[in-house]
Design a protein around this motif. Structure first.
Motif, PDB file in Angstrom:
ATOM      1  N   GLY A  24       0.825  -1.203   0.000  1.00 28.43           N
ATOM      2  CA  GLY A  24       0.000   0.000   0.000  1.00 28.43           C
ATOM      3  C   GLY A  24       0.855   1.245   0.000  1.00 28.43           C
ATOM      4  N   THR A  25       0.615   2.146   0.945  1.00 28.16           N
ATOM      5  CA  THR A  25       1.385   3.386   1.037  1.00 28.16           C
ATOM      6  C   THR A  25       2.702   3.204   1.786  1.00 28.16           C
ATOM      7  OG1 THR A  25       0.284   4.048   3.092  1.00 28.16           O
ATOM      8  CG2 THR A  25      -0.750   4.739   1.016  1.00 28.16           C
ATOM      9  N   GLY A  26       3.000   1.981   2.209  1.00 33.11           N
ATOM     10  CA  GLY A  26       4.255   1.697   2.906  1.00 33.11           C
ATOM     11  C   GLY A  26       4.227   2.023   4.385  1.00 33.11           C
ATOM     12  N   ASN A  27       3.057   2.405   4.916  1.00 28.98           N
ATOM     13  CA  ASN A  27       2.992   2.851   6.307  1.00 28.98           C
ATOM     14  C   ASN A  27       3.330   1.731   7.293  1.00 28.98           C
ATOM     15  OD1 ASN A  27       2.235   5.049   8.251  1.00 28.98           O
ATOM     16  ND2 ASN A  27       0.753   3.495   8.881  1.00 28.98           N
ATOM     17  N   LEU A  28       2.783   0.527   7.097  1.00 26.99           N
ATOM     18  CA  LEU A  28       3.054  -0.580   8.019  1.00 26.99           C
ATOM     19  C   LEU A  28       4.537  -0.963   7.980  1.00 26.99           C
ATOM     20  CD1 LEU A  28       2.124  -2.828   9.957  1.00 26.99           C
ATOM     21  CD2 LEU A  28       1.603  -4.225   7.954  1.00 26.99           C
ATOM     22  N   LEU A  29       5.091  -1.048   6.782  1.00 30.07           N
ATOM     23  CA  LEU A  29       6.485  -1.473   6.636  1.00 30.07           C
ATOM     24  C   LEU A  29       7.440  -0.450   7.258  1.00 30.07           C
ATOM     25  CD1 LEU A  29       8.095  -3.813   5.492  1.00 30.07           C
ATOM     26  CD2 LEU A  29       8.074  -2.699   3.259  1.00 30.07           C
ATOM     27  N   THR A  30       7.182   0.835   7.042  1.00 22.03           N
ATOM     28  CA  THR A  30       8.064   1.852   7.623  1.00 22.03           C
ATOM     29  C   THR A  30       7.863   1.964   9.131  1.00 22.03           C
ATOM     30  OG1 THR A  30       6.464   3.582   6.990  1.00 22.03           O
ATOM     31  CG2 THR A  30       8.329   3.212   5.516  1.00 22.03           C
ATOM     32  N   ALA A  31       6.622   1.764   9.604  1.00 22.80           N
ATOM     33  CA  ALA A  31       6.379   1.798  11.050  1.00 22.80           C
ATOM     34  C   ALA A  31       7.174   0.698  11.751  1.00 22.80           C
ATOM     35  CB  ALA A  31       4.890   1.637  11.342  1.00 22.80           C
ATOM     36  N   ILE A  32       7.176  -0.497  11.177  1.00 20.66           N
ATOM     37  CA  ILE A  32       7.896  -1.618  11.796  1.00 20.66           C
ATOM     38  C   ILE A  32       9.403  -1.446  11.635  1.00 20.66           C
ATOM     39  CG2 ILE A  32       8.292  -4.108  11.625  1.00 20.66           C
ATOM     40  CD1 ILE A  32       5.273  -4.413  11.266  1.00 20.66           C
ATOM     41  N   TYR A  33       9.824  -0.918  10.496  1.00 15.63           N
ATOM     42  CA  TYR A  33      11.252  -0.606  10.308  1.00 15.63           C
ATOM     43  C   TYR A  33      11.728   0.322  11.424  1.00 15.63           C
ATOM     44  CZ  TYR A  33      15.508   1.305   8.185  1.00 15.63           C
ATOM     45  OH  TYR A  33      16.803   1.702   7.945  1.00 15.63           O
ATOM     46  N   ASN A  34      10.996   1.400  11.638  1.00 13.35           N
ATOM     47  CA  ASN A  34      11.390   2.373  12.658  1.00 13.35           C
ATOM     48  C   ASN A  34      11.340   1.771  14.058  1.00 13.35           C
ATOM     49  OD1 ASN A  34      11.758   4.338  10.692  1.00 13.35           O
ATOM     50  ND2 ASN A  34       9.690   5.159  10.909  1.00 13.35           N
TER      51      ASN A  34
END
Length: 336
Positions: free
Chosen positions: A131-141
């Protein structure tokens, strides 16, 4: 969250919002398209290539001058972008597949992932429906903060607008990622990773010919896209690696689940199914759960017992923390 952080989130959101509103009005287009253009332009600090009048181009350039990337950490930027996307969803009345995974849920998934990989110096992640990458970047951070590990990340997204939002979000957060603007069901040659993390789209996949190569495809009519993506994902996870999926709570209670379970036999360990609090959803049918799967191989084994249960209300912090402790105990005693 500190007051300073909240102020920074609001400050960057205002930069995105003011610019997007100017572009939206000038071009008579959606807020979402205007936000995509803003995220691209704010990094250059220059609005002259946006196709605006000289006056409007100068206005947005002046707005961008307020943005200094060094003033923000990645998580602050992610939250600001999330706020802007949520405004776009509301204003443009965008369909359900654009909905962002709430941070409360992303944080829980990140907590489970951190517990399982807490002794790793490096982790590779893939989201086949980012999607907008929000889940992936949230978990990355989250993994960066909690484990001091900067994961290697890859993401796949077929939708043009969502892909552009994701690409800009990764870039502005300074997260290096391998992104594929493709349909995962067409068997994208994505890397094999330690873990797949995805808030799976739910429903039928429309192109039957693409689904035929999957063991989880339906014998008659369209196949469930979430079944196909689970299979695709676990085919891109290393031996002994994990899949963490947001799925319908009723995943294994449908007629189509027989094909999914048949495919899993001998290949995949079902390690956990944790229902999210019912209060987060409109009704029981809409309730979702965190599904934890593990590929066979390496030192993987079937946990005994499988972690089953339902999170207490996120508002009840005492019960919530107790449940997280139970997950910790299960990981150490029965899973790892």
């Amino acid at each position: 969250m500190s007051v300073l952080t909240e102020e920074q989130i609001e400050r960057f959101f205002n930069i995105l919002n003011e610019s997007s509103e100017i572009i939206q009005k000038a071009k008579d287009q959606s807020y979402l398209d205007s936000l995509i253009e803003t995220l691209d332009a704010v990094q250059d600090g220059d609005g002259r290539h946006l196709g605006l009048t000289a006056s409007d181009a100068q206005r947005v350039t002046n707005i961008y001058a307020k943005f200094n990337r060094d003033d923000y950490d990645a998580e602050t930027l992610r939250k600001s972008i999330q706020m802007a996307i949520l405004k776009a969803i509301r204003l443009d009345k965008i369909q359900a597949n654009y909905q962002i995974t709430p941070d409360t849920i992303a944080n829980v998934i990140g907590y489970i992932v951190a517990g399982i990989f807490n002794d790793k110096k490096q982790i590779s992640l893939l989201d086949p429906a980012m999607g907008t990458g929000n889940l992936l970047t949230a978990i990355y951070n989250q993994l960066d903060r909690s484990l001091g590990v900067k994961p290697t990340v890859s993401g796949i997204e077929n939708d043009d607008a969502m892909f552009e939002l994701a690409a800009s979000s990764f870039e502005i957060q300074h997260i290096h990622a391998e992104l594929f603007h493709e349909d995962a069901i067409q068997n994208v040659l994505a890397p094999v990773v330690d873990a797949v993390i995805s808030d799976l789209p739910i429903g039928y996949y429309p192109i039957d010919a693409n689904a035929k190569g999957f063991n989880t495809h339906s014998e008659t009519g369209h196949s469930y896209v979430h079944h196909l993506l689970i299979e695709y994902s676990m085919n891109h996870v290393k031996k002994g690696g994990f899949g963490f999926f947001l799925v319908p709570s009723q995943l294994f209670q449908t007629e189509e689940a027989k094909q999914l379970l048949k495919w899993m036999q001998g290949r995949i360990y079902l390690q956990g199914l944790l229902n999210l609090p019912g209060e987060l959803f409109e009704n029981k049918a809409a309730q979702k759960a965190i599904l934890i799967l593990q590929n066979t191989g390496e030192k993987a084994k079937q946990s005994n017992p499988v972690m089953l249960g339902e999170f207490p209300s996120f508002k009840d912090q005492t019960a919530f923390k107790k449940f997280l402790t139970e997950i910790d105990d299960w990981q150490q005693r029965d899973l790892l």
